[in-house]
Design a protein around this motif. Structure first.
Motif, PDB file in Angstrom:
ATOM      1  N   LYS A 172      -9.979  22.675  16.344  1.00 51.93           N
ATOM      2  CA  LYS A 172     -11.165  22.352  17.655  1.00 51.93           C
ATOM      3  C   LYS A 172     -10.899  21.290  18.412  1.00 51.93           C
ATOM      4  O   LYS A 172     -11.201  21.387  19.677  1.00 51.93           O
ATOM      5  CB  LYS A 172     -12.451  22.258  16.927  1.00 51.93           C
ATOM      6  N   LEU A 173     -10.135  20.244  17.936  1.00 47.44           N
ATOM      7  CA  LEU A 173     -10.015  18.967  19.003  1.00 47.44           C
ATOM      8  C   LEU A 173      -8.797  19.414  20.005  1.00 47.44           C
ATOM      9  O   LEU A 173      -8.864  19.041  21.042  1.00 47.44           O
ATOM     10  CB  LEU A 173      -9.824  17.804  17.954  1.00 47.44           C
ATOM     11  N   ILE A 174      -7.820  19.857  19.215  1.00 42.75           N
ATOM     12  CA  ILE A 174      -6.773  19.944  20.190  1.00 42.75           C
ATOM     13  C   ILE A 174      -7.126  21.213  21.210  1.00 42.75           C
ATOM     14  O   ILE A 174      -6.363  21.228  22.319  1.00 42.75           O
ATOM     15  CB  ILE A 174      -5.335  20.258  19.562  1.00 42.75           C
ATOM     16  N   HIS A 175      -7.836  22.110  20.685  1.00 41.95           N
ATOM     17  CA  HIS A 175      -8.364  23.249  21.695  1.00 41.95           C
ATOM     18  C   HIS A 175      -9.475  22.756  22.693  1.00 41.95           C
ATOM     19  O   HIS A 175      -9.831  23.730  23.215  1.00 41.95           O
ATOM     20  CB  HIS A 175      -8.601  24.444  21.005  1.00 41.95           C
ATOM     21  N   ASN A 176      -9.981  21.781  22.357  1.00 42.86           N
ATOM     22  CA  ASN A 176     -11.147  21.218  23.230  1.00 42.86           C
ATOM     23  C   ASN A 176     -12.333  22.113  22.899  1.00 42.86           C
ATOM     24  O   ASN A 176     -12.908  22.215  24.005  1.00 42.86           O
ATOM     25  CB  ASN A 176     -10.771  21.087  24.654  1.00 42.86           C
TER      26      ASN A 176
ATOM     27  N   GLU B 122       0.491  15.476  17.242  1.00 47.25           N
ATOM     28  CA  GLU B 122       0.344  16.269  18.331  1.00 47.25           C
ATOM     29  C   GLU B 122       0.219  15.640  19.758  1.00 47.25           C
ATOM     30  O   GLU B 122       0.786  15.913  20.657  1.00 47.25           O
ATOM     31  CB  GLU B 122      -0.926  17.037  17.964  1.00 47.25           C
ATOM     32  N   GLN B 123      -0.236  14.443  19.495  1.00 47.79           N
ATOM     33  CA  GLN B 123      -0.550  13.525  20.630  1.00 47.79           C
ATOM     34  C   GLN B 123       1.033  13.037  21.254  1.00 47.79           C
ATOM     35  O   GLN B 123       1.059  12.793  22.378  1.00 47.79           O
ATOM     36  CB  GLN B 123      -1.528  12.497  20.293  1.00 47.79           C
ATOM     37  N   SER B 124       1.504  12.733  20.340  1.00 53.03           N
ATOM     38  CA  SER B 124       2.888  12.341  20.490  1.00 53.03           C
ATOM     39  C   SER B 124       3.779  13.088  21.202  1.00 53.03           C
ATOM     40  O   SER B 124       4.694  13.182  22.124  1.00 53.03           O
ATOM     41  CB  SER B 124       3.824  11.550  19.359  1.00 53.03           C
ATOM     42  N   ALA B 125       3.550  14.344  20.767  1.00 55.79           N
ATOM     43  CA  ALA B 125       4.486  15.589  21.480  1.00 55.79           C
ATOM     44  C   ALA B 125       3.961  16.030  22.790  1.00 55.79           C
ATOM     45  O   ALA B 125       4.588  16.722  23.653  1.00 55.79           O
ATOM     46  CB  ALA B 125       4.510  16.875  20.357  1.00 55.79           C
TER      47      ALA B 125
ATOM     48  N   LEU C 144      -9.295  13.991  23.796  1.00 53.17           N
ATOM     49  CA  LEU C 144      -9.672  13.468  22.462  1.00 53.17           C
ATOM     50  C   LEU C 144     -10.974  12.573  22.421  1.00 53.17           C
ATOM     51  O   LEU C 144     -10.806  11.631  23.407  1.00 53.17           O
ATOM     52  CB  LEU C 144      -8.580  12.761  21.869  1.00 53.17           C
ATOM     53  N   PRO C 145     -11.724  12.880  21.854  1.00 53.93           N
ATOM     54  CA  PRO C 145     -13.076  11.894  21.735  1.00 53.93           C
ATOM     55  C   PRO C 145     -12.586  10.701  20.780  1.00 53.93           C
ATOM     56  O   PRO C 145     -11.782  10.664  20.185  1.00 53.93           O
ATOM     57  CB  PRO C 145     -14.314  12.768  21.138  1.00 53.93           C
ATOM     58  N   LEU C 146     -13.694   9.736  20.857  1.00 49.46           N
ATOM     59  CA  LEU C 146     -13.598   8.667  20.047  1.00 49.46           C
ATOM     60  C   LEU C 146     -13.659   9.071  18.479  1.00 49.46           C
ATOM     61  O   LEU C 146     -14.814   9.939  18.492  1.00 49.46           O
ATOM     62  CB  LEU C 146     -14.393   7.398  20.382  1.00 49.46           C
ATOM     63  N   ILE C 147     -12.909   8.715  17.609  1.00 50.00           N
ATOM     64  CA  ILE C 147     -13.173   9.380  16.329  1.00 50.00           C
ATOM     65  C   ILE C 147     -13.462   8.083  15.365  1.00 50.00           C
ATOM     66  O   ILE C 147     -12.677   7.079  14.967  1.00 50.00           O
ATOM     67  CB  ILE C 147     -11.976  10.057  15.778  1.00 50.00           C
TER      68      ILE C 147
END
Length: 350
Positions: A48-52, A90-93, A101-104
Motif C-alpha cells: 500500500k505504501l509503495i503504490h501510494n 525499495e527506496q534505495s532502488a 512515503l509518510p512519516l512512519i
C-alpha cells in the motif's frame, strides 16, 4: 512527503511544502495531520505504501499495543521489521518512492516490550522510522521510554521522535490529575526537542466511566472526558507543545454521511480548543482531516500582519489584530501554512 500535490496549484495562495523527518522541528510538529493507526500484524502495508494507496497521508503508526492481542506481538514485531526492511531496499532502488512515503511511527506496547524490541532495530530500520508512540505515558514510565529511544539514537546516529500518549487512569481522577500532569510535564520539558506531538486517548478516558460517545456527539459533549482534556490543554499548550485530538470512531466512504459530518464537527472543535492533528482509524478519514488543516487566506494574512509589528492594534479581516495577545496564534498559523498551504481567497476544496 507533500500534502495535496495532486491538487490544482491554482487553489492555493501558498502551496504546501515537502517535509521529511529531517525537517526543522518547529515545522515538523505540525506535519503529522491525520495519523492512521494500523495493526502491526497487517501484511499489506508495504504494498500500500509503495503504490501510494494512502493518498494524502502524512503519517502512519504501526501498532503493537491495543489493536493486537498479546499472543500476536511476536508476529507483529516480525512483520514491522520486514516492512521497514523492504521499504529501505525499495527506496534505495527507487529513490522517487521516498517522495510519497509518510512519516512512519511504531506504537510500542509498554516499556518492557520496547526495550526488548529496540535490540532488534538497526540503522536500516531506523532510517525509515520517524519515531515511536509511547502508550499509557505517565510519571513512572516516561523517562524509561525516552531513555530507550535515546540509546537507539546514540547508537545508530538517527533522528527519532517520541509521541507520548496520555491515556492513563490517574489522569481521569480529580484526586491525582493535577499532580500527575505536573510530573509528566517535567519529563516532557526535559525532552521537548524530541517530542513531535502529545497524543490523548479519548477512548481510554471514556472507558474509565464505561462511556462511548454516540455518532451525534463530539468528545466535548462527554463532560467527564472533556474536563480532563481541558486540563491537559491548560497544562501543555502554554509550553508550546502540539497536542493531537482523540480518535473519531465512526467512518464511512460516503462524504455526505452522518459519520463524516460528525468527524468534521469534532475537527472544528479540536481546532477551536487548541488541538492540532488527529488519530484516525480508517483511510476514508484521511482527506477529511487534512483538508481541515489548510490555512484560511484571511487567517494567514492576519497572522503575517500580527508578526510584522512589535505592538499595537491594527484592522484585520473584519476583526481586530493585537500584536501581543495574538502573537502565539500567528506563529502557529504560519508554521501550519508551511505544511498544509494557504487556500486562495476565492477557492474551496471539495
Amino acid at each position: 512527503m507533500k500534502y495535496f500535490k495532486n491538487k490544482d496549484e491554482l487553489l492555493f495562495y501558498r502551496t504546501p511544502a515537502a517535509f521529511t523527518k529531517h525537517s526543522p522541528l518547529e515545522v515538523l510538529k505540525y506535519a503529522i495531520g491525520a495519523n492512521l493507526y494500523m495493526p502491526g500484524t497487517q501484511n499489506n502495508i508495504f504494498k500500500k505504501l509503495i503504490h501510494n494507496d494512502f493518498r494524502e497521508i502524512g503519517s502512519i503508526t504501526l501498532c503493537l499495543e491495543d489493536s493486537i492481542q498479546e499472543d500476536e506481538v511476536a508476529d507483529a514485531e516480525n512483520n514491522i521489521l520486514k516492512i521497514l526492511n523492504d521499504l529501505f531496499f525499495e527506496q534505495s532502488a527507487h529513490p522517487k518512492i521516498a517522495e510519497d512515503l509518510p512519516l512512519i511511527f511504531i506504537r510500542v506496547r509498554n516499556v518492557e516490550q520496547f526495550y526488548k524490541f529496540s535490540k532488534r532495530l538497526d540503522r536500516t530500520h531506523l532510517s525509515i522510522l520517524a519515531g515511536f508512540c509511547f502508550p499509557k505515558f505517565d510519571s513512572e514510565n516516561g523517562n524509561d521510554y525516552f531513555s530507550i529511544m535515546d540509546e537507539l539514537k546514540e547508537k545508530h546516529h538517527e533522528i527519532l521522535y517520541g509521541m507520548p500518549i496520555l491515556e492513563d487512569r490517574k489522569l481521569m481522577s480529580l484526586e491525582t490529575r493535577v499532580q500527575e500532569l505536573s510530573m509528566i510535564k517535567e519529563i516532557m520539558l526535559d525532552h521537548k526537542e524530541e517530542i513531535l506531538n502529545i497524543r490523548v486517548g479519548g477512548t481510554d478516558f471514556s472507558s474509565v466511566f464505561g462511556l462511548r460517545r454516540s455518532i451525534d456527539y463530539s468528545i466535548y459533549d462527554i463532560h467527564p472526558v472533556a474536563d480532563c482534556l481541558t486540563t491537559i490543554l491548560n497544562e501543555f499548550l502554554p509550553c508550546d507543545f502540539v497536542i493531537s485530538g482523540p480518535v473519531w470512531e465512526y467512518f464511512s466512504n460516503d462524504p455526505d454521511s452522518t459519520e463524516i459530518y460528525g468527524l468534521k464537527k469534532e475537527l472544528r472543535l479540536d481546532l477551536e480548543n487548541g488541538f492540532f492533528g488527529k488519530t484516525i482509524i480508517h483511510p476514508s478519514q484521511i482527506n477529511v482531516v487534512n483538508q481541515e488543516y489548510i490555512v484560511d487566506y484571511h487567517d494567514y494574512t492576519d497572522a503575517k500582519d500580527v508578526l510584522s509589528r512589535e505592538g499595537g492594534v491594527s484592522k484585520g479581516n473584519h476583526r481586530m489584530n493585537e500584536a501581543a495577545p495574538h502573537h502565539a496564534w500567528a506563529k502557529k498559523i504560519i508554521a501550519r501554512s508551511k505544511v498544509f498551504g494557504v487556500l486562495d481567497e476565492n477557492c474551496k476544496i471539495a
